[in-house]
Structure formats: structure tokens, C-alpha cells
Design a protein around this motif. Structure first.
Motif, PDB file in Angstrom:
ATOM      1  N   GLY A 119       4.942  -8.711 -10.165  1.00 16.71           N
ATOM      2  CA  GLY A 119       6.000  -7.905  -9.571  1.00 16.71           C
ATOM      3  C   GLY A 119       5.778  -6.409  -9.600  1.00 16.71           C
ATOM      4  O   GLY A 119       5.954  -5.724  -8.594  1.00 16.71           O
ATOM      5  N   PHE A 120       5.375  -5.879 -10.770  1.00 14.12           N
ATOM      6  CA  PHE A 120       5.304  -4.430 -10.927  1.00 14.12           C
ATOM      7  C   PHE A 120       4.036  -3.811 -10.342  1.00 14.12           C
ATOM      8  O   PHE A 120       4.092  -2.799  -9.641  1.00 14.12           O
ATOM      9  CB  PHE A 120       5.423  -4.072 -12.412  1.00 14.12           C
ATOM     10  N   ALA A 121       2.860  -4.362 -10.650  1.00 14.17           N
ATOM     11  CA  ALA A 121       1.596  -3.760 -10.219  1.00 14.17           C
ATOM     12  C   ALA A 121       1.464  -3.656  -8.692  1.00 14.17           C
ATOM     13  O   ALA A 121       1.088  -2.599  -8.173  1.00 14.17           O
ATOM     14  CB  ALA A 121       0.416  -4.532 -10.807  1.00 14.17           C
ATOM     15  N   PRO A 122       1.767  -4.715  -7.935  1.00 15.51           N
ATOM     16  CA  PRO A 122       1.644  -4.589  -6.472  1.00 15.51           C
ATOM     17  C   PRO A 122       2.556  -3.515  -5.888  1.00 15.51           C
ATOM     18  O   PRO A 122       2.159  -2.775  -4.986  1.00 15.51           O
ATOM     19  CB  PRO A 122       2.042  -5.984  -5.962  1.00 15.51           C
ATOM     20  N   VAL A 123       3.780  -3.418  -6.409  1.00 18.22           N
ATOM     21  CA  VAL A 123       4.707  -2.407  -5.898  1.00 18.22           C
ATOM     22  C   VAL A 123       4.251  -1.010  -6.291  1.00 18.22           C
ATOM     23  O   VAL A 123       4.389  -0.054  -5.520  1.00 18.22           O
ATOM     24  CB  VAL A 123       6.140  -2.686  -6.406  1.00 18.22           C
ATOM     25  N   GLY A 124       3.694  -0.874  -7.483  1.00 19.68           N
ATOM     26  CA  GLY A 124       3.139   0.422  -7.893  1.00 19.68           C
ATOM     27  C   GLY A 124       2.047   0.882  -6.964  1.00 19.68           C
ATOM     28  O   GLY A 124       2.000   2.051  -6.550  1.00 19.68           O
ATOM     29  N   ASN A 125       1.147  -0.024  -6.610  1.00 18.79           N
ATOM     30  CA  ASN A 125       0.056   0.296  -5.682  1.00 18.79           C
ATOM     31  C   ASN A 125       0.611   0.678  -4.314  1.00 18.79           C
ATOM     32  O   ASN A 125       0.174   1.656  -3.692  1.00 18.79           O
ATOM     33  CB  ASN A 125      -0.872  -0.909  -5.571  1.00 18.79           C
TER      34      ASN A 125
END
Length: 504
Positions: A310-316
């Protein structure tokens, strides 16, 4: 259940601000597809419950085991046994650190296993150095000065493009698995020593253990002559329905379950062997610690799934779209805002803050620690975003920063020095490597910059910031203490004069 509910509430208060920031960005500046945001929200839920389970589990298992081993090692009064035991524990705990796998996957020029073992040996060696410092009562400030001089001397010979990766390795090594154990080990060792300086010396193990990986990775870089480290960009899967979102997390569960169990096996083996050899824990304690290990495993699985799905893809995605729009300059204030709140979502930070408050008898409170760490990390992330936009070399910030931090270490109380340098390793945990790192890499990729030199280094800067922030807090505290002491002296003098006048 009451303690678990309390931990989950703490996690909610930590994760909620970051969720709100991403929500506001997606509404006001960077439109995000419903599917992507659904993944982010589901990841936040996993993160909240994962942190709750992990913190409770670490409190009743890892901390107890670390204190027990620390106390038992020093009771043996055998230097070779202490050195060998600490080296072995340092290596095993580091191999069990999930954050290290994240970094190893980014460095394509060195095989993962070689990098992991090199870092583990570095932690083992420097954990021994840290323990010997406690036993022989060596000044932490002087030892840190010597070690960082050696570190930067080696860095001069290392490939420039590998410098940021090496310093990042020091930050990711002290993550959610290593911090509770090493902190507890230090408390166990110093408590068994039982002298007036034992509380001061219980801190500093994480600080020195963070130096070992940097030094060893720099030496490895010289040996392998790496020319680049490839970053595999995080992609957001195509999700359109609630079932698609659930499927993404279900598919990820087996992978991270396997990783966490493999990571925990060495620690569980140490626990079994330690109990078999010492019979330290009675049946009720054993049952409680076993439940704690189960909670720790469940928490880590949920945490890693939530962050990585959830977090890493949105951060990118945020990094890429922000610099691709006309709001490119907003990368800096947004980074500062995220940095301020993201450190509170680090599981190991809360463990450190609790232990700091206990060991200092409230001299340094959890609230003070949280504010100092948040301000320091916010500034560090802001500098990392400036680096992404301008391409400033990381050593332009690291060298002056460490000179300032080490210089301040001679002006504050020894216990504040240990807390500050330990906080650096703790602050740069999973949230930094799996949300901030994709954010900077997404921005760097969109700008066409060099990911290895311009995006790597964010973990190193986050690790540096608390060293300065906490020591500034220490200087302010000492100034207030002296001011209060002088005021009390003046009041006492005035009282004495009044009494003398009355007698006359």
C-alpha cells in the motif's frame, strides 16, 4: 487484550497524519485513481494493526530475551565468552532484519547474500566494540570520534557513487528486529555492572552498531568496484474492485510470511538454546514470551505487507507526479511535512522512547523525544528533497553534519550522547526505506537524475538528523537546569538574609 488495544491506538495516532497528508495531496494537487488510493488505505489498516502487534510482542519477548542474555554474558566474567556471544548475536539479529533485504535488492552490483553477510559481520564486530566500551568504561564521545574519523578516511577511497548506499546501510540495519534486542542487551549488561555510570552506558550500542555496516559496505565497494546500483521502480497494480484490492494483499501474505519466519528462526533458536542452558525463565514467563514472539511475527508480517503493497507504490507515484507537474517546488515542504510525521510511525522509535523515559527516570520524556525526532527528521527529508531537485552530493551534508554532532557530544551529558546517537539508527526504519525512499526515487526518475547518487542517501540523512536534534534538546535542558539551580540559590540566600534580619 487491553494492552493490545492501547498499542493499536498508539499506532493509529502515528499513521493517521500521513494518511491525511496523502489524502489531501490526492484531492488538491495530484489526482489519484480510486484503486491506488484504496490500496493505500488498506495498507494503512495493515500498518496500524501490524505496529500494534509488533510493539506488544517486542515488549514481552525481544526485550526480555535481550536483557536476559546481556545479564548472563556479563555474569560469566569471561571476556572471550562475552566477545564471542555478542559477535554471534549481532550477526544473527542482523541477518533477521527485514529492512536489510530491501536495501540488498537495490544493489545489483553485489550479490544479495554477500551484502547481507558483510553487513551482519559489521554489526557483529561493532556490537563487540560497543560491549567492550561498557565493560571498560570508555568515553562514548571519544570512541565515536575515532570511529567516524576512520569511516570518512575509508570513504575517501570508496567509489563516490557508492557512498550514499553505504551510509543508507547503516540506517536500515538498525530496524524493528535489531533495536529492541540491542537496546535490551545494553540495559542487561549495564545493570549487571551496577555502578553510578551504568545508566549512561546502557545507550550507545545502536550508535556503534550502525557504524559497522557503513564501514564494511564501503570496504566491500572498494573490493567489488561497483559502478551502479539498480533500483527496480515500484509499480501500482491495476485494481478496480474491492476484491482486486483484497487479492493484492492476499497474494503478498505468503511471501512476507516466509520472509519474517525465516528472519525469526535464528532468534527463536537463540531463545531455545539460552533457556536450555540457563533455565532463566520459569514456565509462566516462557509461555508469555512465546506469545510475545507470535505477536511479533504477526505484527511484522502485517507491517511489511501494508507498507510494501500500500505505502511504497503510492510513495513512488507521489514523487513522480509531483515533479512532473507545475508544483515541483512543493516537493520540499511536502517532504518536510511527511518527515515530521513519518518518524512517529516507526515501531522501533516508540520502543526506544519508552526505554529512554524509563532509564532516565523521566529526565527525558517520550513527548520530548517525539518532538525532537520529528523536527530533526523533517529537516533531513527537506534536505533530501533539495538533493533530488539540485543533485547536491550527499557528503556535502553528511561531513558537516557529523562534525557538528560529534563536536556537540563533548558539551552534553554522556547519557544524552548515547540517546542521540542511538536515535539516529532507530529513526531510519521501515517507514523511511519503504515510503520515503520510493518517494525520492520516483521524483528522481521523473527528473531524469541519477537515482544512485541523488535519491539514495535519504536514509542516511534521516539517521543523521536526530544526532543533532536530541543533543540540542540536551543543551537546552542543561541550560534550564542551571538556571533553575541559580534561582533556587538566590531564593535560599534571600531567605537566609531575611531570617538574619528578623533575629537582629
Amino acid at each position: 487484550m487491553e494492552k493490545l488495544r492501547e498499542k493499536v491506538k498508539e499506532s493509529l495516532s502515528s499513521v493517521l497524519p500521513i494518511t491525511v497528508i496523502v489524502l489531501l495531496l490526492s484531492i488538491l494537487l495530484i489526482p489519484m485513481e480510486v484503486g491506488a488510493f484504496s490500496l493505500f488505505l488498506a495498507g494503512a489498516v495493515f500498518l496500524i494493526f501490524g505496529m500494534g502487534f509488533f510493539q506488544l510482542g517486542a515488549d514481552i519477548s525481544m526485550t526480555q530475551l535481550g536483557q536476559g542474555i546481556g545479564g548472563q554474558l556479563i555474569k560469566k566474567r569471561n571476556l572471550l565468552f562475552i566477545v564471542g556471544g555478542c559477535f554471534l548475536m549481532g550477526v544473527l539479529i542482523t541477518i533477521s532484519e527485514p529492512d536489510l533485504q530491501v536495501l540488498a535488492n537495490q544493489v545489483a552490483s553485489i550479490p544479495n547474500r554477500v551484502l547481507v553477510l558483510t553487513v551482519a559481520v559489521g554489526v557483529g564486530i561493532f556490537l563487540v566494540v560497543a560491549v567492550l566500551r561498557i565493560l571498560f568504561k570508555i568515553s562514548l564521545s571519544r570512541l565515536l570520534t575515532l570511529m567516524y574519523l576512520l569511516l570518512f578516511w575509508v570513504a575517501l577511497a570508496a567509489p563516490g557513487e557508492f557512498l550514499a548506499v553505504a551510509f543508507d546501510s547503516g540506517g536500515v540495519t538498525t530496524g524493528p528486529m535489531t533495536v529492541p534486542f540491542i537496546m535490551a542487551l545494553g540495559i542487561g549488561l549495564s545493570a549487571a555492572r551496577s555502578d553510578k555510570d551504568s545508566a549512561n552506558d546502557s545507550f550507545g550500542l545502536i550508535a556503534l552498531s550502525s557504524i559497522g555496516p557503513i564501514l564494511m559496505v564501503l570496504l566491500l565497494g572498494i573490493f567489488y568496484h561497483p559502478t551502479d546500483a539498480v533500483y527496480t521502480a515500484v509499480t501500482i497494480p491495476d485494481v478496480t474492485t474491492t476484491r482486486d484490492v483484497i487479492d493484492q494483499f492476499l497474494w503478498a501474505l505468503p511471501q512476507y510470511t516466509e520472509e519474517v519466519i525465516i528472519s525469526m528462526l535464528p532468534i527463536l533458536a537463540v531463545f531455545v538454546l539460552f533457556q536450555a542452558a540457563t533455565k532463566k525463565y520459569h514456565r509462566k514467563q516462557l509461555f508469555r514470551m512465546c506469545i510475545g514472539f507470535v505477536y511479533t511475527i504477526i505484527g511484522l508480517i502485517m507491517f511489511l505487507v501494508g507498507v510494501n503493497v500500500g505505502f511504497a507504490p503510492v510513495g513512488n507515484l507521489l514523487g513522480e507526479q509531483m515533479v512532473s507537474s507545475s508544483y515541483q517546488w512543493l516537493l520540499i515542504p511536502v517532504g518536510i511535512l511527511i518527515g515530521y510525521y513519518i518518524v512517529k510511525a516507526e515501531p522501533a522509535v516508540q520502543l526506544l522512547n519508552h526505554q529512554v523515559e524509563d532509564i532516565t527516570d523521566g529526565m527525558v520524556t517520550r513527548g520530548q523525544m517525539n518532538i525532537c525526532l520529528s523536527i530533526g527528521v523533517a529537516g533531513a527529508v527537506g534536505l533530501a528533497m533539495i538533493r533530488v531537485l539540485t543533485g547536491i552530493p550527499v557528503y556535502w551534508i553528511l561531513i558537516p553534519g557529523y562534525i557538528l554532532a560529534i563536536g556537540m557530544s563533548y558539551r552534553v551529558q554522556p547519557i544524552i550522547v548515547g540517546i542521540a546517537f542511538d536515535s539516529g539508527g532507530v529513526a531510519s526504519g521501515p517507514m523511511t526505506s519503504t515510503f520515503l525512499l520510493p518517494l525520492t526515487m520516483g521524483a528522481c526518475t521523473a527528473l531524469g537524475g541519477n537515482v544512485v547518487t541523488d535519491a539514495f542517501g535519504v536514509v542516511a540523512l534521516v539517521a543523521l538528523a536526530p544526532l543533532i536534534a536530541i543533543q540540542i534538546m540536551g543543551l537546552v535542558y542543561e541550560h534550564k537546569l542551571k538556571k533553575t539551580s541559580r534561582t533556587q540559590e538566590h531564593i535560599l540566600e534571600d531567605t537566609i538574609i531575611e531570617l538574619e534580619d528578623e533575629e537582629v
